[in-house]
Write an enzyme that holds these catalytic residues in place. Structure first.
Site, PDB file in Angstrom:
ATOM      1  N   GLU A 161      22.042  -7.748   4.653  1.00 41.16           N
ATOM      2  CA  GLU A 161      21.858  -8.070   3.244  1.00 41.16           C
ATOM      3  C   GLU A 161      22.513  -9.369   2.785  1.00 41.16           C
ATOM      4  O   GLU A 161      22.057  -9.997   1.844  1.00 41.16           O
ATOM      5  CB  GLU A 161      22.377  -6.916   2.382  1.00 41.16           C
ATOM      6  N   SER A 430     -26.244  15.294   0.551  1.00 38.66           N
ATOM      7  CA  SER A 430     -27.268  14.828  -0.385  1.00 38.66           C
ATOM      8  C   SER A 430     -26.735  14.355  -1.716  1.00 38.66           C
ATOM      9  O   SER A 430     -27.524  13.936  -2.572  1.00 38.66           O
ATOM     10  CB  SER A 430     -28.295  15.948  -0.618  1.00 38.66           C
TER      11      SER A 430
END
Length: 779
Positions: A161, A430
């Site tokens: 960091e 469908s």
């Protein structure tokens, strides 16, 4: 010639004469001065320099206080401040900045570590804003004395960091400039915050977006750096920050990722936890193992570079295994799927996990509590003999806004952490015929156009079959939609161009990653969308062709009343209203007297489409009233996660088709959903012209000489078996189409039973996958 012997005298006389003459002439300077002064009426003293303007222009006196723009200068220089002005401004701002810094430094107090870590969980509400749905991260935090931690834990954090942590003064100008340069180049965004600034930021969770907050953060970081030893700052930082999985502080992080105390962390485990700090929710090994390992490697490399470990120690490390994330009881039951969707939407909108879990937000969802209860009841109202692997997905959308009003993604999120509505896929069957119908209407076809309907039929070299093998003669598209006639729809799709169906489906709302091939059989739905995507697409139809992205978060507000996020998107017309009106009219016939007739029991105008996919692997009903659209999908998963055909059925229904349980669930839920809504009609379609059709040219396959008998609408199905054997070998190009629902029965089942059982290209029995290439219809 001067006289002889008088040279010197002559020279002296000549010199004297020259001086007299010269003194009698006015000097050049005096002349210039006099002429310059003449216009003003002033006399110039001998040798004085006159004041001049620019290029002979009249001289202007400078302003005493604000000499800008500068007079008596050229067109460019007059706009350039003088060095005195620049210096004065710089000094003024410097003094102001120093004064502001001194004031801020004296007035901003250093918080105690316990105060810094005071984070509040966020609450999620239903759409009414008062009924609580759940909470995010009631803060899971436990302080540990840093003396108990192995030295390499803090070193891993520093290496990952802030490698200049031990040398900077709380802020790092070099890091800030490097991040600024990186961002200006268009590279992935970097921050220039030091470890100390990140620690300070916890004190202002969700409040460091403005420049004033950033300034306050920097001042506090400098002050903390001067008043606290570096190791104390590092310890407070590790006990404060969010590590993901709801864990605040290194102790809870160790417990959540590895199941033991932070005092027992290994070097490899420390590097993993440190590496994911910037984005723990996204880089969690359970979410993105590849990114987690890249960050782990990066941290170890920086530890070597910083001198914390040797290269030999680094090479000896192996990527550590983590335990599975645990969820609190908040995620139990069907509600857990909703909370996970809320969280995902907020993260996608740019909020951080830290804000969501510790920012004390009030989050209002779009979910209606009564409709959600109705969705759960209807979706779980299944026969006792329903196989364990059967899953139901229901998504209901407000057509006016795009907000999700109810969603059923499964029975228990803690048991199955996969949302059936938004993460699973199922072959559309469908339901895709509606996309083909809209594409045809956009390209000059009308509902009155007629096509031959016999079965089987050869279309462009492929053999297509109808579900019930009934020959209805030359029929129009309304009747073909009502009875879901495969042969008609494949002819029409081939004639218009299957690529138009693909375009329509994506415009209506199916995402681009939904793979739809531009082949004639795509109208029979071999593609596999998410059930929620189908609800969004049909909602576009219900809205008259206006598309809106679906969403589940209405708003997210912090403790100060600031709205951080509001859901919803701009609407976009994607299909013309007259086309939608015609398509909706045809879809209404499906509900009134076709394969989805059960849905008419809600007692108001409704439109929709049933769908049954290859070998009954999935069954659908997607329908709507003008205000609400709801999709219901059902499919079965085997013990090993494989697709299972529902041809054998359950609950006395066999096979499971779109007109059976999906339509029943839709009808039960929508009966509650529309109870308090006014009855609205769909827009009228354009009055059709008198029919002038000619029968279409017959395909090459001859019509069967013996026409099958059309079944009576009230006749019950007599068999669950699929249709007959395909005419081609399984290793050749498949020839049979994915089929759909029968006519005449609300259960969508055949009334004219086939006598033989076919096999598809993979050897699995199936009546409707003979049109597509082998394997293409698999979800």
């Amino acid at each position: 010639m001067p006289p002889a012997g008088g040279g010197a005298a002559a020279r002296n006389g000549s010199s004297a004469q020259w001086k007299k003459t010269a003194s009698a002439r006015p000097s050049r300077t005096a002349t210039t001065t006099t002429s310059a002064a003449a216009p003003s009426g002033r006399s110039a003293s001998k040798g004085a320099r006159a004041k001049k303007g620019y290029k002979g222009r009249p001289y202007q006196e400078p302003r005493r206080f604000w000499n800008y723009p500068r007079p008596n200068k050229g067109p460019i220089h007059r706009w350039l401040p003088s060095w005195r002005f620049v210096l004065g401004t710089f000094v003024a701002f410097l003094l102001l900045g120093v004064g502001l810094f001194v004031y801020a430094y004296q007035t901003i107090g250093v918080p105690e570590p316990d105060d810094v870590a005071m984070a509040e969980g966020s609450t999620v509400y239903f759409a009414d804003g008062t009924t609580e749905m759940g909470t995010f991260a009631e803060v899971n935090r436990e302080i540990i004395a840093t003396e108990e931690l192995p030295e390499y834990v803090g070193q891993a954090v520093v290496a990952s960091e802030d490698r200049r942590f031990y040398s900077n003064a709380g802020v790092d100008p070099i890091g800030i400039l490097r991040a600024l340069w990186n961002n200006l180049q268009g590279n992935p965004t970097q921050g220039g915050s030091t470890l100390t600034q990140q620690y300070v930021e916890r004190y202002y969770t969700g409040q460091t977006s403005s420049y004033a907050d950033k300034f306050r953060e920097a001042i506090l970081a400098i002050k903390i750096d001067r008043e606290q030893p570096k190791d104390e700052i590092l310890g407070n930082y590790m006990n404060t920050i969010y590590f993901g999985r709801g864990a605040y502080g290194i102790e809870r992080a160790a417990q959540e990722y590895f199941g033991h105390s932070a005092a027992e962390l290994t070097l490899s485990e420390s590097a993993l936890i440190a590496g994911i700090i910037p984005s723990p929710s996204n880089w969690d090994p359970a979410v993105s193992p590849e990114q987690a390992e890249r960050r782990w490697n990066r941290t170890l490399d920086y530890m070597v570079e910083s001198g914390f470990i040797t290269a030999a120690e680094r090479n000896a490390q192996e990527f550590p295994a983590t335990i599975e994330p645990t969820r609190s009881d908040t995620y139990a039951g069907p509600t857990g799927y909703l909370l996970e969707m809320v969280r995902a939407e907020l993260l996608a909108a740019g909020l951080t996990a830290d804000q969501i879990d510790g920012g004390g937000l009030d989050i209002v969802s779009t979910i209606d509590p009564e409709l959600q209860a109705a969705a759960i009841t209807a979706s779980q109202n299944m026969p006792e003999d329903t196989p364990a692997g059967v899953r139901v997905a229901l998504t209901s959308i407000d057509n006016e806004t795009g907000g999700i009003v109810a969603l059923y993604g499964g029975a228990d999120y803690l048991t199955v952490q996969r949302n059936a509505a938004t993460q699973d896929v199922a072959q559309g069957g469908s339901t895709f015929k509606v996309f083909g119908l809209i594409a045809a209407l956009e390209n000059g076809v009308t509902l009155e156009d007629r096509y031959a309907s016999y079965s089987p039929m050869d279309v462009d070299g492929y053999e297509v079959r109808n579900f019930d093998r009934v020959n209805r003669g030359n029929i129009d598209l309304v009747e073909a939609t009502e009875n879901s006639v495969n042969t008609v729809y494949v002819q029409m799709n081939s004639e218009v161009g299957p690529e138009h169906l693909v375009d329509v489906a994506h415009r209506l709302g199916l995402p681009e990653e939904t793979a739809i091939e531009a082949v004639p059989s795509n109208v029979l739905g071999p593609a596999a969308p998410h059930p929620a995507d189908m609800a969004e697409a049909y909602s576009t139809i219900a809205s008259g062709g206006v598309h809106r992205d679906r969403y589940i978060v209405a708003s997210a507000t912090n403790g100060d009343g600031q709205v951080l996020y509001m859901g919803g998107s701009e609407e976009e017309r994607v299909v013309e209203a007259d086309v939608i009106a015609d398509a909706t009219y045809a879809m209404q016939q499906v509900v009134e007297s076709g394969t989805g007739e059960t849905a008419s029991e809600i007692g108001r105008p409704a439109a929709g489409k049933t769908g049954s996919s290859n070998d009954y692997r999935s069954a659908w009903f997607v329908g709507f009233v003008p205000q609400i659209t709801t999709s219901v999908a059902m499919y079965q998963v085997g013990e090993n996660g494989e697709e299972v055909s529902m041809v054998d059925g359950f609950g006395g229904v066999s096979p499971i088709s779109g007109g059976s349980f999906p339509t029943d669930i839709w009808t039960e839920y929508m009966t509650t959903a529309v109870a308090d809504l006014p009855v609205e009609d769909f827009p009228d379609r354009t009055e059709p012209e008198a029919p002038t059709w000619e029968p279409t040219e017959e395909p090459t396959t001859e019509e069967p000489t013996e026409e099958p008998t059309t079944p009576e609408p009230t006749e019950e199905p007599t068999t669950p078996e699929p249709t007959e054997e395909p005419t081609q070998e399984p290793t050749e190009e498949p020839t049979e189409e994915p089929t759909d629902e029968p006519t005449g029965t609300p259960t969508d089942e055949p009334t004219d039973p086939p006598t033989e059982e076919p096999t598809n290209g993979t050897g699995v029995p199936g009546w409707d996958d003979l049109f597509a290439p082998p394997g293409r219809n698999d979800p």
